[in-house]
Scaffold this motif. Structure first.
Motif, PDB file in Angstrom:
ATOM      1  N   ASP A 603       0.834  -1.211   0.000  1.00 45.89           N
ATOM      2  CA  ASP A 603       0.000   0.000   0.000  1.00 45.89           C
ATOM      3  C   ASP A 603       0.868   1.260   0.000  1.00 45.89           C
ATOM      4  OD1 ASP A 603       1.051  -0.095   2.511  1.00 45.89           O
ATOM      5  OD2 ASP A 603      -0.886  -0.184   3.576  1.00 45.89           O
ATOM      6  N   LYS A 604       2.122   1.117  -0.436  1.00 44.06           N
ATOM      7  CA  LYS A 604       3.056   2.238  -0.450  1.00 44.06           C
ATOM      8  C   LYS A 604       2.699   3.224  -1.562  1.00 44.06           C
ATOM      9  CE  LYS A 604       7.968   3.391  -0.862  1.00 44.06           C
ATOM     10  NZ  LYS A 604       9.332   2.854  -1.123  1.00 44.06           N
ATOM     11  N   LYS A 605       2.559   4.480  -1.198  1.00 40.77           N
ATOM     12  CA  LYS A 605       2.176   5.499  -2.169  1.00 40.77           C
ATOM     13  C   LYS A 605       3.384   6.032  -2.934  1.00 40.77           C
ATOM     14  CE  LYS A 605      -2.020   7.220   0.112  1.00 40.77           C
ATOM     15  NZ  LYS A 605      -2.715   8.424   0.639  1.00 40.77           N
ATOM     16  N   THR A 610      -1.921   5.443  -4.215  1.00 39.44           N
ATOM     17  CA  THR A 610      -1.715   4.049  -3.839  1.00 39.44           C
ATOM     18  C   THR A 610      -1.339   3.246  -5.081  1.00 39.44           C
ATOM     19  OG1 THR A 610      -3.997   3.367  -4.260  1.00 39.44           O
ATOM     20  CG2 THR A 610      -3.504   4.287  -2.073  1.00 39.44           C
TER      21      THR A 610
END
Length: 681
Positions: A603-605, A610
């Motif tokens: 879920d790393k932006k 996202t």
């Protein structure tokens, strides 16, 4: 003057047509550092109201279409970047001395001859005079047919649409395939519709024909009369044509005849003699639209011979205009460029000649192109992506809740049998019989045409060569070919924004991943599903599964029929069904494959988005294209691809992960309830 090989290819786009390139420099080599254009978004638009505009709205507002283009955006800028690379290759080849017959000599001299406008201007239409003299010598309809048939060997054939290629029901065997032909306007409705726009096009068509007749020596009065006659004749011909939607039915367009039996349907056309003159040794032929040939048979005798000669003259001049002097090219641009496509200015000469080189000796130019612009690492990475999506596709087929086990197994067998072609051919075509000189562009085109015809007719009686490519390596496109059961991705499209080594998986899977899934799904769209794993037009479905497929496909047709643009012009859901199914299926498959990657599971932006948001935004920006109204009107009637806004919105609003990614409520304008969402694969 070009005899084109016709293939039933389900391509990604009609145009060889991407985003602004933000690059930094590392150790002298350009390296892209940004893969997503935030400035092009319009965040005042709710993603649930119009995702295409949310992703691209500011870019759409600010972008001006260049005067020489029918539109602008992803395919166009990539195509233009590519054509600059090709131009550099051709300039370098044309500047140096190379051994006669070498590929460098041929591509360099072909390019140089096309750029030599001084020599072309001096010749005017002199190269065309022998052909026009042959037409003048015609005395009756039998002479018309003999002229038409004999002309194909020199690239000057007319009235017959045909190619030598796989027999749809015996895919290992090459056959002679005939199809409707004989008209100039985009499709049959242009001869009959009476709206203001279509009437204007017909009037400009007459004006264009008149100009060509005047430029080749007719008086204005004679030329105007000839033009009116040709329009009336083409209108009669168009009356026999099938519509673009009717042409999409492979079963109805497969009609095999013994030559003697077809002779009975067209008694005034001596097919044995005609096939002999065309160097086609066969006792059977495939005729896509017999109605056209029956009408042609009747028109040959019922129309005055002088009118047929006028038609043949116009066709000869019109076909040759790109190779003639400036006044011919200008007349062509005024009609096809301005009137039909809405262009403001013609393309630069060098672009036209680069395209001509690629179109005529493309696998010579392609060898030089891939040496400089396509790496083995790119091919390896693409194969990995294709294999990943193929595995996901198999899993999705096996999980379908509407298909029986028997049909599922046949579908999996077909999927596993896909031939994958990436970058460029393993075996290059030879052009040993193409004679290229620096001082005669018209003669070079003739030599290439003769080669292309001979290459094509030599296939007759031989097994289908499944290594052959239907696009050249620099082409910015991709395709699925049902009779070979192959998916093909030329090197030209394997560049940003579709594919970039430095991009994160969300970008690549949303772009090239969706393209791969798109082409795979063509194998199972409303046309592709009718071909088996070996490329034969053969029903492998249970009756119940076929009915369920058609019911699901009907929902897709109905959805796209409801999309409108311009002055309430509707998308034709039947014409675009195959491409819409491929868009919807391709995105769903690419997303599922993306979710198997480390980024897809995180879920790393990046850039504030996202991974899932980035995937969908990448897909939307790949289809960031703005088109001229004139060009779009033609597309709505003839193009099996939906306008780009709906190529984005149609698929995303049928995917639950999209709704979750952007927190879209049921009150959004384009929200589709789960029970009403469309999709087959």
């Amino acid at each position: 003057m070009k005899t084109k090989l016709s293939l039933s290819l389900a391509g990604l786009a009609l145009l060889a047509a991407c985003q602004n390139k933000d690059k930094g420099s590392t150790a002298g080599k350009e390296v892209r550092t940004e893969f997503f254009d935030k400035s092009g978004m319009d965040t005042t638009v709710n993603p649930g109201d119009n995702f295409f505009l949310y992703a691209n709205g500011q870019w759409m507002k600010k972008t001006q279409i260049p005067k020489t283009e029918t539109g602008w955006g992803s395919f166009y800028t990539l195509y233009n970047d590519n054509i600059k690379s090709l131009d550099e290759i051709l300039i370098n080849a044309s500047k140096e001395e190379h051994p006669k017959g070498s590929l460098e000599q041929k591509v360099g001299d072909f390019y140089a001859s096309g750029m030599d406008t001084v020599a072309i201007e001096k010749l005017s239409y002199t190269p065309l005079k022998p052909l026009l003299a042959k037409i003048d010598a015609i005395k009756d309809y039998k002479d018309v047919l003999n002229f038409v048939a004999e002309g194909y060997k020199d690239g000057n054939g007319d009235l017959f649409g045909f190619y030598v290629g796989p027999d749809d029901k015996i895919s290992t065997k090459n056959a002679v395939n005939f199809s409707q032909s004989g008209t100039t306007l985009p499709e049959r409705s242009y001869y009959f519709n009476n709206d203001a726009q279509t009437k204007k096009i017909r009037a400009e068509f007459v004006k264009y024909m008149t100009q060509l007749f005047v430029l080749t020596g007719s008086t204005k009065e004679e030329a105007a009369k000839y033009a009116d006659n040709v329009l009336k004749l083409e209108t009669s011909i168009a009356n026999s044509h099938s519509t673009p939607v009717e042409l999409r039915d492979p079963q109805k367009n497969y009609n095999k005849y013994y030559v003697g039996d077809f002779q009975k349907l067209t008694p005034d056309m001596d097919w044995k003699t005609l096939l002999g003159k065309m160097e086609l040794k066969t006792d059977t032929i495939l005729v896509g639209q017999p109605k056209y040939y029956q009408a042609l048979n009747n028109l040959l005798k019922s129309q005055p011979i002088e009118v047929w000669k006028e038609k043949l003259k116009f066709d000869a001049i019109n076909s040759a205009t790109p190779a003639l002097s400036k006044d011919f090219r200008k007349a062509r641009f005024e009609f096809f460029g301005k009137t039909i496509q809405g262009l403001k200015e013609p393309k630069e000469r060098w672009k036209a000649i680069v395209s001509s080189t690629d179109g005529n000796i493309g696998e010579l130019l392609g060898q030089l192109y891939v040496k400089e612009h396509f790496t083995p690492e790119a091919k390896k990475r693409m194969l990995e992506l294709v294999d990943n999506l193929q595995k996901v596709y198999r899993s999705r087929i096996e999980k379908l809740d509407w298909m029986s086990p028997a049909t599922k197994q046949k579908a999996v067998d077909k999927l596993q049998a896909f031939i994958k072609k990436i970058g460029y051919p393993d075996k290059w075509k030879k052009y040993d019989d193409v004679d290229i000189t620096r001082d005669n562009y018209y003669a070079n085109l003739q030599s290439a045409d003769k080669h292309a015809y001979k290459e094509m007719v030599d296939k007759l009686g031989k097994p289908v060569d499944k290594t052959e490519w239907g696009m050249t390596p620099p082409t910015v496109n991709a395709y699925y070919n049902p009779s070979i059961n192959e998916i093909v991705f030329p090197a030209g499209i394997l560049q940003f924004p579709f594919f970039d080594f430095g991009a994160d998986d969300a970008i690549n899977y949303g772009a090239i991943g969706a393209v791969i899934g798109h082409e795979m799904t063509h194998g199972f769209d409303d046309q592709g599903r009718q071909y088996d794993k070996d490329g034969n037009l053969k029903d492998w479905w249970t009756a119940g599964d076929a009915t369920k497929f058609k019911d699901k496909a009907k929902k897709v047709t109905d959805l796209y029929n409801g999309f409108t643009l311009l002055d309430n012009q509707h998308v034709n859901g039947e014409l675009t069904l195959g491409e819409n199914l491929a868009d919807i299926g391709g995105l769903a498959i690419a997303y599922e494959a993306f979710k198997l990657t480390p980024q897809g599971k995180s879920d790393k932006k990046i850039d504030g988005f996202t991974p899932d948001q980035r995937f969908f935004l990448s897909f939307a920006q790949v289809w960031r294209i703005k088109s001229r109204d004139e060009s779009m009107r033609v597309r709505l009637k003839t193009d099996p691809h939906s306008p780009e806004m709906f190529r984005v919105n149609g698929p995303v609003y049928s995917m639950e992960p999209f709704y979750k990614a952007f927190n879209i409520p049921a009150t959004a304008k384009m929200y589709v309830a789960p029970a009403n969402r469309v999709g087959v694969w």
